[in-house]
Write a protein that holds these residues in place. Sequence first.
Motif, PDB file in Angstrom:
ATOM      1  N   GLN A  58      15.498  19.048  36.756  1.00  0.00           N
ATOM      2  CA  GLN A  58      14.641  19.671  35.752  1.00  0.00           C
ATOM      3  C   GLN A  58      13.165  19.435  36.050  1.00  0.00           C
ATOM      4  N   ALA A  61      12.313  21.755  38.747  1.00  0.00           N
ATOM      5  CA  ALA A  61      12.329  23.120  38.214  1.00  0.00           C
ATOM      6  C   ALA A  61      10.981  23.450  37.573  1.00  0.00           C
ATOM      7  N   ILE A  62      10.390  22.464  36.888  1.00  0.00           N
ATOM      8  CA  ILE A  62       9.047  22.659  36.324  1.00  0.00           C
ATOM      9  C   ILE A  62       8.042  22.885  37.459  1.00  0.00           C
ATOM     10  N   ALA A  65       8.428  26.352  38.835  1.00  0.00           N
ATOM     11  CA  ALA A  65       7.968  27.413  37.930  1.00  0.00           C
ATOM     12  C   ALA A  65       6.557  27.866  38.285  1.00  0.00           C
ATOM     13  N   TYR A  67       5.426  28.278  41.271  1.00  0.00           N
ATOM     14  CA  TYR A  67       5.559  29.266  42.338  1.00  0.00           C
ATOM     15  C   TYR A  67       6.027  30.609  41.785  1.00  0.00           C
ATOM     16  N   LEU A  68       6.942  30.553  40.828  1.00  0.00           N
ATOM     17  CA  LEU A  68       7.476  31.794  40.264  1.00  0.00           C
ATOM     18  C   LEU A  68       6.420  32.550  39.463  1.00  0.00           C
ATOM     19  N   ALA A  69       5.444  31.827  38.907  1.00  0.00           N
ATOM     20  CA  ALA A  69       4.393  32.477  38.120  1.00  0.00           C
ATOM     21  C   ALA A  69       3.282  33.061  38.991  1.00  0.00           C
ATOM     22  N   LEU A 122       5.906  22.616  31.180  1.00  0.00           N
ATOM     23  CA  LEU A 122       6.329  23.850  31.847  1.00  0.00           C
ATOM     24  C   LEU A 122       5.292  24.960  31.656  1.00  0.00           C
ATOM     25  N   ARG A 125       2.266  24.305  33.771  1.00  0.00           N
ATOM     26  CA  ARG A 125       2.585  24.520  35.177  1.00  0.00           C
ATOM     27  C   ARG A 125       2.586  26.019  35.512  1.00  0.00           C
ATOM     28  N   MET A 126       3.063  26.831  34.602  1.00  0.00           N
ATOM     29  CA  MET A 126       3.071  28.274  34.833  1.00  0.00           C
ATOM     30  C   MET A 126       1.648  28.845  34.828  1.00  0.00           C
TER      31      MET A 126
END
Length: 436
Positions: A58, A61-62, A65, A67-69, A122, A125-126
Amino acid sequence: MDTVTTRHLNRQDYKTLSLAALGGALEFYDFIIFVFFAAVIGELFFPADMPEWLRQVQTFAIFAAGYLARPLGGIIMAHFGDKAGRKKMFSLSILLMALPTLAMGALPDYDSIGLAAPLLMLLMRMLQGAAIGGEVPGAWVFVAEHVPEKRTGFACGTLTAGLTAGILLGSLVATVLNTTLSPEAIRAYGWRIPFFLGGLFGLLAMYLRRWLHETPVFRQMQQRKALSGALPLHTIFARHKRSIVLSMLLTWLLSACIVVVILMAPTLMQKQHGIPAALSLQANSVATVMLLAGCIIAGWIVDRAGAARTLMAGCLLLALCSWNFFHQLDGSPALLFIWYGLAGLSVGVVGVVPLVMVRAFPAAVRFTGLSFSYNVAYAIFGGLTPVCVTLMLRYTPMAAAWYVVALALAGMLAGVWLWRDSRQASARLDVSLHSS
């Protein structure tokens, strides 16, 4: 001969390049510092009775996130960068990075506010991911449109070195804190210090960017009313598909080489070859410094030899040096520093990548084209590369080396593609000159 495109860099060029590189390094530091304190963040922001493996998953995963944003933030900021101006988005990106970084350092932990703690982390981070998605392409476009055409490679290579310096800065700050503070002090307050430092330095860099000017290219487009009337994202899909493919291929080379050779290698050295953590991290620092030098050297060469030749020769060197590094890991510690340093230097071929991407798109949609290609490819390949290498390790201990060699081959093919395009462009020019 056009003296504007062939002149040397002047004082204003160096000022622009320095401020862009400084801001980029600090933004990359803000983005990467999370990973150096992931263990303590996981302990503080998730329940104490949670299984360790789940806490790690987890926590990372944060981190992922961010990178995904990147694509969403990068595309939105690039859209307005092509419409309203490069400088406005260039300043906005660093503000959007500095404020969430400050907030991350001030967040209450799980014991104080429960589930809201990881959710807020999270969210911050985004926001960081959205900011870095606009910063990196924006910096390349901003600098490339300021400097003379024949000096663009050196400027882009130097800026890429500045971005990479943020990783080194994060490593140094983490090392200093972990050697001067006890584990208890790190857990109590020490982990917050690098976030506060990053946020404050980011605000300082934003203030310094006030002295930058809008790019001459964008000002000329405004005067000629040549700004893209259509949606820039639609334009690049309709007219510049080949440029998107080329840019995404080169982003794979850039992102994955740094992930494997710089970020993953210390862990592989420790777990697979029993190299002490301190020694592997020292060697990693040497490789990172050599990477910075390699980016600048590659940028200097590309202005003189062209992107195609530099990319083909640089990728051949990358294949040889990286293979030799991973092959020699069981050798003496003295050789470890030499081979890792050479591998880091060869990864500097990625300094060619931003020049190719900047020139792949016309000015009216340049920010959008570069940002979309770079951020989408980085989100995919930056995230999947560690997974692919880890899965390949089940079949061969040289998995990391094979992966980098495959990337080098892809980079050489991209160089052949560029060489063929340049030959065809020269042939068309000759035909037009003869016909006239």
